[in-house]
Write a protein that holds these residues in place. Structure first.
Motif, PDB file in Angstrom:
ATOM      1  N   ASP A 132       0.831  -1.280  -0.021  1.00  0.00           N
ATOM      2  CA  ASP A 132      -0.066   0.045   0.018  1.00  0.00           C
ATOM      3  C   ASP A 132       0.852   1.463  -0.034  1.00  0.00           C
ATOM      4  O   ASP A 132       0.386   2.373  -0.450  1.00  0.00           O
ATOM      5  N   GLU A 133       2.111   1.284   0.464  1.00  0.00           N
ATOM      6  CA  GLU A 133       2.716   2.331   0.630  1.00  0.00           C
ATOM      7  C   GLU A 133       3.199   2.985  -0.681  1.00  0.00           C
ATOM      8  O   GLU A 133       3.940   2.168  -1.266  1.00  0.00           O
ATOM      9  N   THR A 134       2.934   4.205  -1.046  1.00  0.00           N
ATOM     10  CA  THR A 134       3.308   4.862  -2.426  1.00  0.00           C
ATOM     11  C   THR A 134       4.572   5.634  -2.203  1.00  0.00           C
ATOM     12  O   THR A 134       5.316   5.845  -3.119  1.00  0.00           O
ATOM     13  N   ASP A 135       5.084   5.952  -0.992  1.00  0.00           N
ATOM     14  CA  ASP A 135       5.937   6.602  -0.788  1.00  0.00           C
ATOM     15  C   ASP A 135       7.306   5.721  -0.890  1.00  0.00           C
ATOM     16  O   ASP A 135       7.453   5.081  -0.097  1.00  0.00           O
TER      17      ASP A 135
ATOM     18  N   SER B  41      14.029   7.320  -7.261  1.00  0.00           N
ATOM     19  CA  SER B  41      13.804   6.375  -8.446  1.00  0.00           C
ATOM     20  C   SER B  41      13.684   7.287  -9.698  1.00  0.00           C
ATOM     21  O   SER B  41      13.513   8.683  -9.474  1.00  0.00           O
ATOM     22  N   LEU B  42      13.732   7.043 -11.021  1.00  0.00           N
ATOM     23  CA  LEU B  42      13.726   7.721 -11.994  1.00  0.00           C
ATOM     24  C   LEU B  42      12.405   8.567 -12.170  1.00  0.00           C
ATOM     25  O   LEU B  42      12.111   9.484 -12.382  1.00  0.00           O
ATOM     26  N   PRO B  43      11.149   7.738 -11.994  1.00  0.00           N
ATOM     27  CA  PRO B  43       9.932   8.538 -11.988  1.00  0.00           C
ATOM     28  C   PRO B  43       9.650   9.428 -10.972  1.00  0.00           C
ATOM     29  O   PRO B  43       9.274  10.610 -11.002  1.00  0.00           O
ATOM     30  N   LEU B  44      10.333   9.374  -9.892  1.00  0.00           N
ATOM     31  CA  LEU B  44      10.300  10.194  -8.733  1.00  0.00           C
ATOM     32  C   LEU B  44      11.173  11.551  -9.120  1.00  0.00           C
ATOM     33  O   LEU B  44      10.809  12.954  -9.247  1.00  0.00           O
ATOM     34  N   ARG B  47       9.324  13.665 -11.433  1.00  0.00           N
ATOM     35  CA  ARG B  47       8.172  14.595 -10.741  1.00  0.00           C
ATOM     36  C   ARG B  47       8.920  15.831 -10.064  1.00  0.00           C
ATOM     37  O   ARG B  47       8.268  16.874 -10.165  1.00  0.00           O
ATOM     38  N   ILE B  48      10.131  15.373  -9.548  1.00  0.00           N
ATOM     39  CA  ILE B  48      10.884  16.530  -9.032  1.00  0.00           C
ATOM     40  C   ILE B  48      11.247  17.638 -10.051  1.00  0.00           C
ATOM     41  O   ILE B  48      11.130  18.701  -9.962  1.00  0.00           O
ATOM     42  N   ALA B  49      11.867  17.056 -11.188  1.00  0.00           N
ATOM     43  CA  ALA B  49      12.174  18.043 -12.255  1.00  0.00           C
ATOM     44  C   ALA B  49      10.847  18.836 -12.853  1.00  0.00           C
ATOM     45  O   ALA B  49      11.050  20.158 -13.075  1.00  0.00           O
ATOM     46  N   ASP B  50       9.685  18.224 -12.937  1.00  0.00           N
ATOM     47  CA  ASP B  50       8.368  18.802 -13.329  1.00  0.00           C
ATOM     48  C   ASP B  50       8.162  19.911 -12.389  1.00  0.00           C
ATOM     49  O   ASP B  50       7.565  20.869 -12.647  1.00  0.00           O
ATOM     50  N   VAL B  51       8.187  19.551 -11.031  1.00  0.00           N
ATOM     51  CA  VAL B  51       7.851  20.559 -10.044  1.00  0.00           C
ATOM     52  C   VAL B  51       8.694  21.953 -10.105  1.00  0.00           C
ATOM     53  O   VAL B  51       8.041  22.932 -10.169  1.00  0.00           O
ATOM     54  N   PHE B  52       9.694  21.816 -10.444  1.00  0.00           N
ATOM     55  CA  PHE B  52      10.580  22.842 -10.574  1.00  0.00           C
ATOM     56  C   PHE B  52      10.947  23.353 -11.956  1.00  0.00           C
ATOM     57  O   PHE B  52      11.273  24.355 -12.277  1.00  0.00           O
ATOM     58  N   GLY B  53      10.121  22.889 -12.741  1.00  0.00           N
ATOM     59  CA  GLY B  53      10.437  23.414 -14.234  1.00  0.00           C
ATOM     60  C   GLY B  53      11.737  22.996 -14.839  1.00  0.00           C
ATOM     61  O   GLY B  53      11.951  24.036 -15.792  1.00  0.00           O
ATOM     62  N   ARG B  55      15.191  20.323 -16.125  1.00  0.00           N
ATOM     63  CA  ARG B  55      15.485  19.174 -16.600  1.00  0.00           C
ATOM     64  C   ARG B  55      16.198  18.063 -15.364  1.00  0.00           C
ATOM     65  O   ARG B  55      16.717  18.954 -14.528  1.00  0.00           O
ATOM     66  N   ILE B  56      16.110  16.920 -15.537  1.00  0.00           N
ATOM     67  CA  ILE B  56      16.795  16.097 -14.311  1.00  0.00           C
ATOM     68  C   ILE B  56      18.046  16.589 -13.909  1.00  0.00           C
ATOM     69  O   ILE B  56      18.564  16.732 -13.060  1.00  0.00           O
TER      70      ILE B  56
END
Lengths: 197, 63
Positions: A132-135, B41-44, B47-53, B55-56
């Motif tokens: 369940d943990e998404t973090d 991870s690469l997906p996160l 997401r971080i790059a998107d939040v700051f506008g 590139r990774i």
């Protein structure tokens, strides 16, 4: 007077945990070496229950004060509290009535299996939390602490097993591995959190 | 892996909790990534790059 009240602090989770572990160790030693008479033996069991309750309540208060890092962890903590409480209850009931149920009967088997259900539920709770943990960071922390708990359990079980086979140590009831895993898991998590600060 | 999270966050006057909310992760995660204790991870990372506008590679740097 007010300052006295303000100065008083409810013992923290680590105190209850250490006290509970010490009482459980004393209970295990007594079970193997038959050192205590009544009512001290019963008193020791009550102490384990009180210390375990203290661990759960203070841990829950601490988590509430800090705020749960994730919804899944909040659900996990609540489920652990419920199932540890159920474990203590079924163990206490099982120990109290086991002498009235004859060996080898279906009732004895039923008693044993029912007493084991909360322990299995605790394992399921951990697996469910990991699903369940998404973090991803919290999930990694949980996996690492579970590995630490597993390593401690395997080390104790294998070393004790060899020593027992050689007649060097008394018999060890393997259901103790569940609380040992719980404590090692918790200690591992605390160590990992302290290291990442 | 080094990163510029703390600087980028300070430039926007965001707290760790603000960034955590934007990323839908815990504050502990942001702290662990920021201090280099945990590599996302690469997906996160995306997401971080998107939040700051950005590139990774403008946020995460080689050691």
């Amino acid at each position: 007077m007010t300052s006295d009240i303000a100065a008083f602090r409810i013992p923290q989770t680590w105190f209850w945990t250490v006290a509970c572990f010490a009482a459980m160790a004393a209970m295990m030693v007594d079970a193997n070496l038959d050192l205590l008479d009544q009512p001290w033996r019963s008193l020791l069991k009550v102490m384990v229950l009180v210390f375990a309750a203290g661990t759960l309540v203070s841990g829950h208060r601490q988590a509430e004060a800090e705020g749960p890092p994730s919804r899944a962890l909040d659900v996990f903590n609540t489920r652990v509290m419920v199932w540890v409480g159920a474990c203590l209850f079924t163990f206490a009931v099982g120990a109290a009535i086991s002498h009235r149920v004859p060996l080898g009967t279906p009732e004895r088997w039923l008693l044993g299996l029912v007493t084991s259900i909360p322990a299995l539920a605790l394992i399921w709770t951990t697996a469910r939390y990991l699903a369940d943990e998404t973090d991803e960071y919290l999930r990694q922390l949980a996996m690492m602490s579970a590995l630490i708990g597993l390593a401690v359990v395997l080390a104790i079980a294998s070393v004790w097993g060899v020593l027992e086979a050689l007649g060097l140590v008394p018999h060890f009831s393997t259901w103790w591995l569940i609380p040992i895993f719980g404590f090692a898991n918790g200690a591992g998590r605390a160590w990992l959190k302290a290291r990442s600060r | 892996m080094k990163n510029r999270l703390r600087v980028l966050r300070a430039e926007r006057e965001w707290s760790q909790q603000d960034l955590a909310n934007a990323l839908d992760v815990s504050r502990q995660s942001v702290n662990a990534i920021e201090t280099g204790k945990y590599d996302p991870s690469l997906p996160l990372a995306f997401r971080i790059a998107d939040v700051f506008g950005l590139r990774i590679e403008q946020i995460f740097l080689r050691d």
